[in-house]
Design a protein around this motif. Structure first.
Motif, short mmCIF file in Angstrom:
data_model
loop_
_atom_site.label_atom_id
_atom_site.label_comp_id
_atom_site.label_asym_id
_atom_site.label_seq_id
_atom_site.Cartn_x
_atom_site.Cartn_y
_atom_site.Cartn_z
N LEU A 87 -7.60 5.75 4.89
CA LEU A 87 -6.16 5.61 5.03
C LEU A 87 -5.47 5.56 3.67
O LEU A 87 -4.44 6.21 3.45
CB LEU A 87 -5.84 4.33 5.81
CG LEU A 87 -6.27 4.27 7.28
CD1 LEU A 87 -5.95 2.92 7.88
CD2 LEU A 87 -5.60 5.37 8.08
N TYR A 88 -6.04 4.78 2.75
CA TYR A 88 -5.44 4.67 1.43
C TYR A 88 -5.46 6.00 0.70
O TYR A 88 -4.49 6.39 0.04
CB TYR A 88 -6.19 3.62 0.60
CG TYR A 88 -6.02 2.20 1.08
CD1 TYR A 88 -5.07 1.86 2.05
CD2 TYR A 88 -6.82 1.17 0.58
CE1 TYR A 88 -4.93 0.56 2.48
CE2 TYR A 88 -6.68 -0.12 1.00
CZ TYR A 88 -5.73 -0.44 1.96
OH TYR A 88 -5.59 -1.72 2.39
N ARG A 89 -6.58 6.70 0.79
CA ARG A 89 -6.68 8.01 0.12
C ARG A 89 -5.63 8.97 0.68
O ARG A 89 -4.99 9.72 -0.07
CB ARG A 89 -8.08 8.59 0.30
CG ARG A 89 -9.18 7.83 -0.43
CD ARG A 89 -10.55 8.35 -0.03
NE ARG A 89 -11.61 7.45 -0.47
CZ ARG A 89 -12.23 7.54 -1.64
NH1 ARG A 89 -11.92 8.53 -2.46
NH2 ARG A 89 -13.18 6.69 -1.97
N ASP A 90 -5.46 8.94 1.99
CA ASP A 90 -4.50 9.85 2.62
C ASP A 90 -3.07 9.51 2.21
O ASP A 90 -2.28 10.39 1.84
CB ASP A 90 -4.66 9.75 4.14
CG ASP A 90 -4.08 10.95 4.88
OD1 ASP A 90 -3.55 11.85 4.21
OD2 ASP A 90 -4.16 10.98 6.11
N LEU A 91 -2.71 8.24 2.24
CA LEU A 91 -1.35 7.83 1.89
C LEU A 91 -1.07 8.06 0.41
O LEU A 91 0.05 8.44 0.03
CB LEU A 91 -1.13 6.36 2.25
CG LEU A 91 -1.10 6.04 3.75
CD1 LEU A 91 -1.07 4.54 3.98
CD2 LEU A 91 0.09 6.70 4.43
N ALA A 92 -2.08 7.83 -0.44
CA ALA A 92 -1.89 8.00 -1.89
C ALA A 92 -1.75 9.46 -2.29
O ALA A 92 -1.33 9.76 -3.41
CB ALA A 92 -3.04 7.36 -2.65
N ALA A 93 -2.08 10.38 -1.39
CA ALA A 93 -1.94 11.81 -1.71
C ALA A 93 -0.47 12.20 -1.82
O ALA A 93 -0.14 13.17 -2.51
CB ALA A 93 -2.64 12.65 -0.65
N THR A 94 0.42 11.46 -1.16
CA THR A 94 1.83 11.83 -1.18
C THR A 94 2.74 10.70 -1.66
O THR A 94 3.96 10.89 -1.75
CB THR A 94 2.30 12.24 0.24
OG1 THR A 94 1.93 11.20 1.17
CG2 THR A 94 1.64 13.54 0.67
N HIS A 95 2.18 9.53 -1.93
CA HIS A 95 2.99 8.39 -2.35
C HIS A 95 2.33 7.66 -3.52
O HIS A 95 1.12 7.77 -3.73
CB HIS A 95 3.18 7.39 -1.20
CG HIS A 95 4.08 7.88 -0.12
ND1 HIS A 95 3.64 8.71 0.88
CD2 HIS A 95 5.40 7.67 0.12
CE1 HIS A 95 4.65 8.98 1.70
NE2 HIS A 95 5.72 8.36 1.26
N ARG A 96 3.13 6.92 -4.23
CA ARG A 96 2.59 5.92 -5.16
C ARG A 96 2.36 4.66 -4.33
O ARG A 96 3.29 3.93 -4.00
CB ARG A 96 3.57 5.64 -6.30
CG ARG A 96 3.08 4.58 -7.27
CD ARG A 96 4.20 4.06 -8.16
NE ARG A 96 3.75 2.95 -8.98
CZ ARG A 96 4.54 2.06 -9.55
NH1 ARG A 96 5.86 2.16 -9.40
NH2 ARG A 96 4.04 1.08 -10.27
N LEU A 97 1.12 4.43 -3.96
CA LEU A 97 0.76 3.33 -3.06
C LEU A 97 0.54 2.05 -3.87
O LEU A 97 -0.32 2.00 -4.75
CB LEU A 97 -0.50 3.69 -2.27
CG LEU A 97 -1.02 2.62 -1.31
CD1 LEU A 97 0.00 2.33 -0.20
CD2 LEU A 97 -2.36 3.04 -0.70
N VAL A 98 1.33 1.04 -3.58
CA VAL A 98 1.20 -0.26 -4.24
C VAL A 98 0.67 -1.26 -3.23
O VAL A 98 1.24 -1.41 -2.13
CB VAL A 98 2.57 -0.74 -4.79
CG1 VAL A 98 2.46 -2.16 -5.34
CG2 VAL A 98 3.08 0.21 -5.87
N ARG A 99 -0.44 -1.90 -3.57
CA ARG A 99 -1.02 -2.89 -2.68
C ARG A 99 -1.55 -4.05 -3.54
O ARG A 99 -1.66 -3.92 -4.76
CB ARG A 99 -2.13 -2.28 -1.82
CG ARG A 99 -3.35 -1.84 -2.55
CD ARG A 99 -4.22 -0.94 -1.69
NE ARG A 99 -5.63 -1.13 -1.97
CZ ARG A 99 -6.25 -0.68 -3.05
NH1 ARG A 99 -5.58 0.00 -3.97
NH2 ARG A 99 -7.53 -0.92 -3.23
N TYR A 100 -1.89 -5.15 -2.91
CA TYR A 100 -2.33 -6.32 -3.67
C TYR A 100 -3.25 -7.17 -2.80
O TYR A 100 -3.26 -7.05 -1.57
CB TYR A 100 -1.12 -7.14 -4.14
CG TYR A 100 -0.24 -7.66 -3.02
CD1 TYR A 100 -0.34 -8.97 -2.56
CD2 TYR A 100 0.71 -6.84 -2.42
CE1 TYR A 100 0.46 -9.44 -1.54
CE2 TYR A 100 1.52 -7.30 -1.40
CZ TYR A 100 1.39 -8.60 -0.96
OH TYR A 100 2.18 -9.06 0.06
#
Length: 537
Positions: free
Chosen positions: A307-320
């Motif tokens: 899921l993270y790989r997929d979302l990070a392909a089109t967004h700057r994914l910020v998580r903590y």
């Protein structure tokens, strides 16, 4: 149902499947009449580690009783059964009790060893399945002992999963007649009725044994079963089945996306670890923390990683990582809704984000709702998956409260142990359709991600969440996504959430899992829905 097999051994043997039995030198021994004493014996044989006396008292005796006296009485009845032939197997001191049973022939262990043997013969596996086709500790159920009932239910679920794995091998891994292969495929499906691989195996074996027309009828019946459960029926075109192709599973050596990990101080001084992955100039997407995460280990996860790989392909994914777990400080003075929200505030400020879409999963949905209500100018889109607005302390019946509190006691007692039975209380309901390998991974991941004390603190904080009064204050366009077969948070809760948030959109996913597994089609449906919503809203 097959009777529990009699094991003739020159030493000591214990049958846990069916009615509890103890054998010595081929002779069945008379067990104590007390059901609690028999249940205690089965528990100590299965758990295979020292147990605190106070913990055993909580599991097996009601508070008004004299639990320590009852425990002493039970131990006096069990010692002559176990301490035989000069071997002291049951040991007890003022604090702990243990049964050392390495030299004891235990039926369940023989089945597990056979299932784990890649070279096991067909006949041995078939005998293992027949032995496993019994109820674990059938005569040891205890009324009004919820902690023990939870433990026993999880062990029985693990047995069903073990039995299904054996049936799967017997259906697929051996050259047998078509009729026999069909029998084993049906037994596999009996234990895992919504496993698409088991359903495909039944249809494929029916085609071999009884022809295309009968296979079509079987497929139609199974489609009805899946549809009635709110699930998408499997595709029948491919008769070969695998639980999850090895190439589809995240590998420990798979290259991780490039991420930057930084730290920020929360309002009370707790150090919070946060990470950014994806292009810096890509549109942002912030994910609120939830149970449980680790910024580094997440990339090996069969759950989060795809899921993270997929979302990070089109967004700057910020998580903590939430305070109390992962790379953030474990020694946090407070874990509560208020600190969850203030920690999210600190992370987005540190990331330099002014306005952004916010994703909340499970209890992270409640945190995201509260943040969105407080900061309507900063949340451009709100996405909630598997969320709920109120913890169980606000809505549970007295019986449910007792059961949940028993789970918290179990968690504190067994979280850090190598035996995953306690942690599987969560993984089994989070991901009922996970493979054994995926459950094993998640069990170990949970153990590494936080301490037993913090796990209980998280559960307590989650139980007290309540943002029901804030739902009407959410101004951001909102997408509520929920698995139709979610066994931890029912889909009705997701529908109610979407009803209470103004103009919220609702999407149901064809999954039983509270935490989506990256390989399942619903995971791709989830990321597609998120992208579409952000683009259109």
């Amino acid at each position: 149902m097959a009777a529990s097999p009699t094991v003739v051994s020159p030493g000591l043997a214990v049958n846990l499947l069916g009615s509890l039995e103890v054998w010595a030198a081929g002779r069945r021994l008379e067990l104590p009449a007390s059901r609690k004493t028999r249940a205690l014996l089965g528990y100590l044989i299965l758990i295979r580690s020292p147990q605190r006396r106070d913990r055993l008292c909580e599991l097996f005796w009601e508070v008004p009783d004299d639990p320590r006296g009852a425990l002493r009485w039970s131990l006096t009845k069990l010692r002559p059964l176990l301490n035989r032939d000069g071997v002291e197997r049951l040991t007890a001191d003022r604090e702990r009790v243990e049964v050392v049973s390495d030299d004891v022939d235990v039926d369940l262990r023989r089945i597990q060893a056979c299932a784990d043997d890649p070279e096991a013969a067909f006949e041995d596996l078939a005998e293992a399945w027949r032995t496993a086709d019994n109820i674990l500790l059938d005569d040891c159920e205890l009324a009004n002992q919820p902690a023990f009932a939870v433990w026993l239910d999880r062990e029985r679920q693990a047995l069903a999963q073990l039995r299904a794995g054996v049936a799967r091998r017997l259906a697929l891994d051996f050259e047998t007649g078509a009729d026999e292969a069909l029998v084993w495929a049906v037994r596999w499906l009996d234990d895992q009725p919504f496993d698409p691989d088991a359903a495909r195996a039944v249809v494929a074996m029916t085609r071999r044994a009884r022809g295309a027309e009968e296979a079509r009828r079987s497929a139609d019946e199974l489609e009805t079963v899946f549809r009635d459960a709110g699930l998408t029926a499997p595709a029948w075109s491919t008769p070969a089945v695998t639980s999850a192709a090895p190439s589809d599973r995240p590998r420990p050596d798979a290259p991780r996306p490039r991420q930057t990990v930084r730290f920020v101080r929360a309002a009370d001084g707790v150090s919070l670890a946060w990470a950014s992955v994806g292009r810096e100039d890509a549109p942002p997407l912030v994910k609120a923390a939830n149970w449980l995460t680790h910024l580094e280990l997440d990339w090996e996860a069969p759950i989060w990683s795809p899921l993270y790989r997929d979302l990070a392909a089109t967004h700057r994914l910020v998580r903590y990582d939430s305070r109390g777990c992962g790379l953030s400080d474990w020694d946090a003075p407070e874990i509560s809704l208020e600190t969850f929200v203030s920690d999210l505030e600190a992370v987005v400020d540190a990331a330099g984000l002014e306005r952004f879409p916010l994703l909340g999963i499970s209890q992270g949905a409640s945190v995201s709702i509260e943040y969105a209500a407080r900061h309507p100018e900063r949340v451009s889109h709100l996405i909630l998956f598997g969320g709920y607005p109120a913890g169980w302390r606000h809505i549970a019946t007295p019986a449910e409260v007792r059961e949940r509190e028993a789970v918290m006691v179990l968690t504190e007692a067994g979280w850090g142990r190598p035996d995953p039975a306690y942690r599987r209380i969560f993984s089994g309901t989070f991901m009922p359709d996970a493979t054994p390998d995926e459950l094993d991974w998640f069990d170990e991941f949970q153990r590494q991600t936080t301490s037993s004390r913090n796990a209980v603190r998280f559960l307590q904080a989650f139980s007290e969440l309540d943002v029901r009064h804030r739902l009407g204050a959410v101004k951001a366009p909102t997408l509520v996504i929920h698995s139709r077969g979610d066994r931890r948070i029912p889909m009705a809760t997701g529908r109610e959430l979407a009803t209470a948030i103004p103009s919220a959109e609702f999407v149901g996913l064809d999954s039983n899992n509270h935490l989506l597994i990256g390989r399942e089609p619903a995971a791709a449906d989830f990321t597609a829905a998120v992208r579409r919503f952000i683009a259109e809203a």
